[in-house]
Design a protein around this motif. Structure first.
Motif, mmCIF file in Angstrom:
data_model
loop_
_atom_site.group_PDB
_atom_site.id
_atom_site.type_symbol
_atom_site.label_atom_id
_atom_site.label_comp_id
_atom_site.label_asym_id
_atom_site.label_seq_id
_atom_site.Cartn_x
_atom_site.Cartn_y
_atom_site.Cartn_z
ATOM 1 N N TYR A 291 0.845 -1.174 0.000
ATOM 2 C CA TYR A 291 0.000 0.000 0.000
ATOM 3 C C TYR A 291 0.893 1.241 0.000
ATOM 4 O O TYR A 291 2.022 1.217 0.476
ATOM 5 N N GLN B 150 0.770 5.522 1.060
ATOM 6 C CA GLN B 150 0.027 6.550 1.792
ATOM 7 C C GLN B 150 0.645 7.911 1.536
ATOM 8 O O GLN B 150 1.833 8.117 1.777
ATOM 9 N N ASN C 296 -1.752 12.786 5.209
ATOM 10 C CA ASN C 296 -3.126 13.002 5.677
ATOM 11 C C ASN C 296 -4.177 12.295 4.821
ATOM 12 O O ASN C 296 -5.307 12.778 4.701
ATOM 13 N N ARG C 297 -3.796 11.184 4.247
ATOM 14 C CA ARG C 297 -4.713 10.380 3.457
ATOM 15 C C ARG C 297 -4.719 8.947 3.948
ATOM 16 O O ARG C 297 -3.869 8.513 4.713
ATOM 17 N N GLY C 298 -5.702 8.186 3.507
ATOM 18 C CA GLY C 298 -5.724 6.766 3.804
ATOM 19 C C GLY C 298 -4.734 6.005 2.942
ATOM 20 O O GLY C 298 -4.030 6.575 2.117
ATOM 21 N N LEU C 299 -4.669 4.678 3.154
ATOM 22 C CA LEU C 299 -3.779 3.844 2.372
ATOM 23 C C LEU C 299 -4.432 3.489 1.040
ATOM 24 O O LEU C 299 -5.633 3.197 0.989
ATOM 25 N N PHE D 33 -4.213 0.858 -2.204
ATOM 26 C CA PHE D 33 -3.725 -0.456 -2.617
ATOM 27 C C PHE D 33 -2.877 -0.331 -3.880
ATOM 28 O O PHE D 33 -3.277 0.339 -4.843
ATOM 29 N N LEU E 112 4.739 7.329 1.775
ATOM 30 C CA LEU E 112 5.002 6.302 2.775
ATOM 31 C C LEU E 112 4.449 4.980 2.255
ATOM 32 O O LEU E 112 3.283 4.921 1.835
ATOM 33 N N PHE F 48 3.719 0.826 2.740
ATOM 34 C CA PHE F 48 3.489 -0.222 3.725
ATOM 35 C C PHE F 48 3.371 -1.580 3.039
ATOM 36 O O PHE F 48 2.631 -1.730 2.065
ATOM 37 N N GLY G 215 3.683 -3.736 8.165
ATOM 38 C CA GLY G 215 4.998 -3.302 8.571
ATOM 39 C C GLY G 215 4.938 -1.878 9.086
ATOM 40 O O GLY G 215 3.887 -1.230 9.073
ATOM 41 N N THR G 216 6.079 -1.379 9.530
ATOM 42 C CA THR G 216 6.126 -0.043 10.127
ATOM 43 C C THR G 216 6.247 1.064 9.095
ATOM 44 O O THR G 216 6.221 2.237 9.442
ATOM 45 N N GLY H 156 3.590 2.088 12.232
ATOM 46 C CA GLY H 156 2.705 1.429 11.296
ATOM 47 C C GLY H 156 1.261 1.501 11.756
ATOM 48 O O GLY H 156 0.874 2.398 12.504
ATOM 49 N N LEU I 45 -7.754 5.177 11.092
ATOM 50 C CA LEU I 45 -8.129 4.741 9.748
ATOM 51 C C LEU I 45 -9.154 3.622 9.812
ATOM 52 O O LEU I 45 -9.005 2.678 10.584
ATOM 53 N N GLY J 245 -10.520 4.474 4.231
ATOM 54 C CA GLY J 245 -10.977 5.852 4.220
ATOM 55 C C GLY J 245 -9.792 6.797 4.359
ATOM 56 O O GLY J 245 -8.639 6.356 4.477
#
Lengths: 111, 112
Positions: free
Chosen positions: A36, A38, A41-44, A46, A88, A90, A102-103, B42, B90, B104
């Motif tokens: 994923y 990011q 200030n947004r969601g992840l 895919f 970012l 993930f 993961g972090t 994470g 989230l 979201g």
């Protein structure tokens, strides 16, 4: 128990160069693996997944990932990085009921 | 377009106050999830629900509560028992296990 590790907190790459973001996993059984992205200030969002089949998986925005069972790795790659790829990233592995993340690795593409 | 809507985008909590974060999806997904995101850690699972009127604790459920009265909705309440609630929250949803979760755009919760 399922887990993933992203060994690099930060990856810097020059625009136009190939990029790699590393991920290793630990699962019992066959892994379901995901990447994923990011933005601030947004969601992840895919990017791609590996369930079964070809070890090289192609995803969105020119990204691909290589599944390596012997090394338990699922590294994310792109042949030519764009400044807009800075974000970012993930890696995640699917468990029985949810995902284990993961972090994260912060990718910076330098113009 | 189908998707997940989280509201509000920013939320401030006073000491001793409970606050509720909204999550609505129109993807017809059975499963919904709440994650907490802190810098460098994470995503950590708070609660998840695989079907209406049923939900399970995740790794960090203490100080949080949820409900799942409708398939489309999975609100999260951050109670006064959660002593360190400042984070980015989230919400996600999906169907079968091998399918990706859809997220979201998050709610950022801060303490006044």
């Amino acid at each position: 128990a399922q887990s993933v590790a992203q060994p690099e907190d930060q990856v810097n790459v020059a625009e136009g160069n190939p990029l790699t973001v590393k991920c290793t996993y630990s699962v019992s059984g066959n892994p379901y693996l995901f990447w994923y992205v990011q933005y601030p200030n947004r969601g992840l969002q895919f990017l791609l997944k590996y369930i079964t089949g070809d070890n090289l998986v192609k995803g969105s925005y020119g990204f691909e990932a290589e599944f390596n069972k012997s090394q338990t790795s699922f590294h994310l790659k792109k042949p030519s990085a764009l400044v807009s790829d800075s974000a970012l990233y993930f890696c995640a592995v699917g468990g029985a009921n949810n995902l284990f993340f993961g972090t994260g690795t912060r990718l910076t593409v330098i113009p | 377009d189908g998707g997940i809507t989280q509201s509000p985008k920013y939320l401030f909590r006073k000491e001793g106050q409970n606050v509720t974060l909204s999550c609505e999806q129109n993807l017809n997904h059975d499963a919904m999830y709440w994650y907490r995101q802190d810098p460098g850690q994470g995503l950590r699972l708070i609660y998840y629900s695989q079907i209406v009127n049923d939900f399970q604790k995740g790794d960090i459920a203490e100080g949080y509560s949820v409900s799942r009265e409708k398939k489309e909705s999975f609100p999260l309440t951050v109670t006064s028992a959660q002593k360190n609630p400042t984070a980015f929250y989230l919400c996600a949803s999906t169907n079968p296990r091998a399918e990706p979760q859809h997220f979201g755009d998050g709610t950022r919760l801060s303490i006044l």
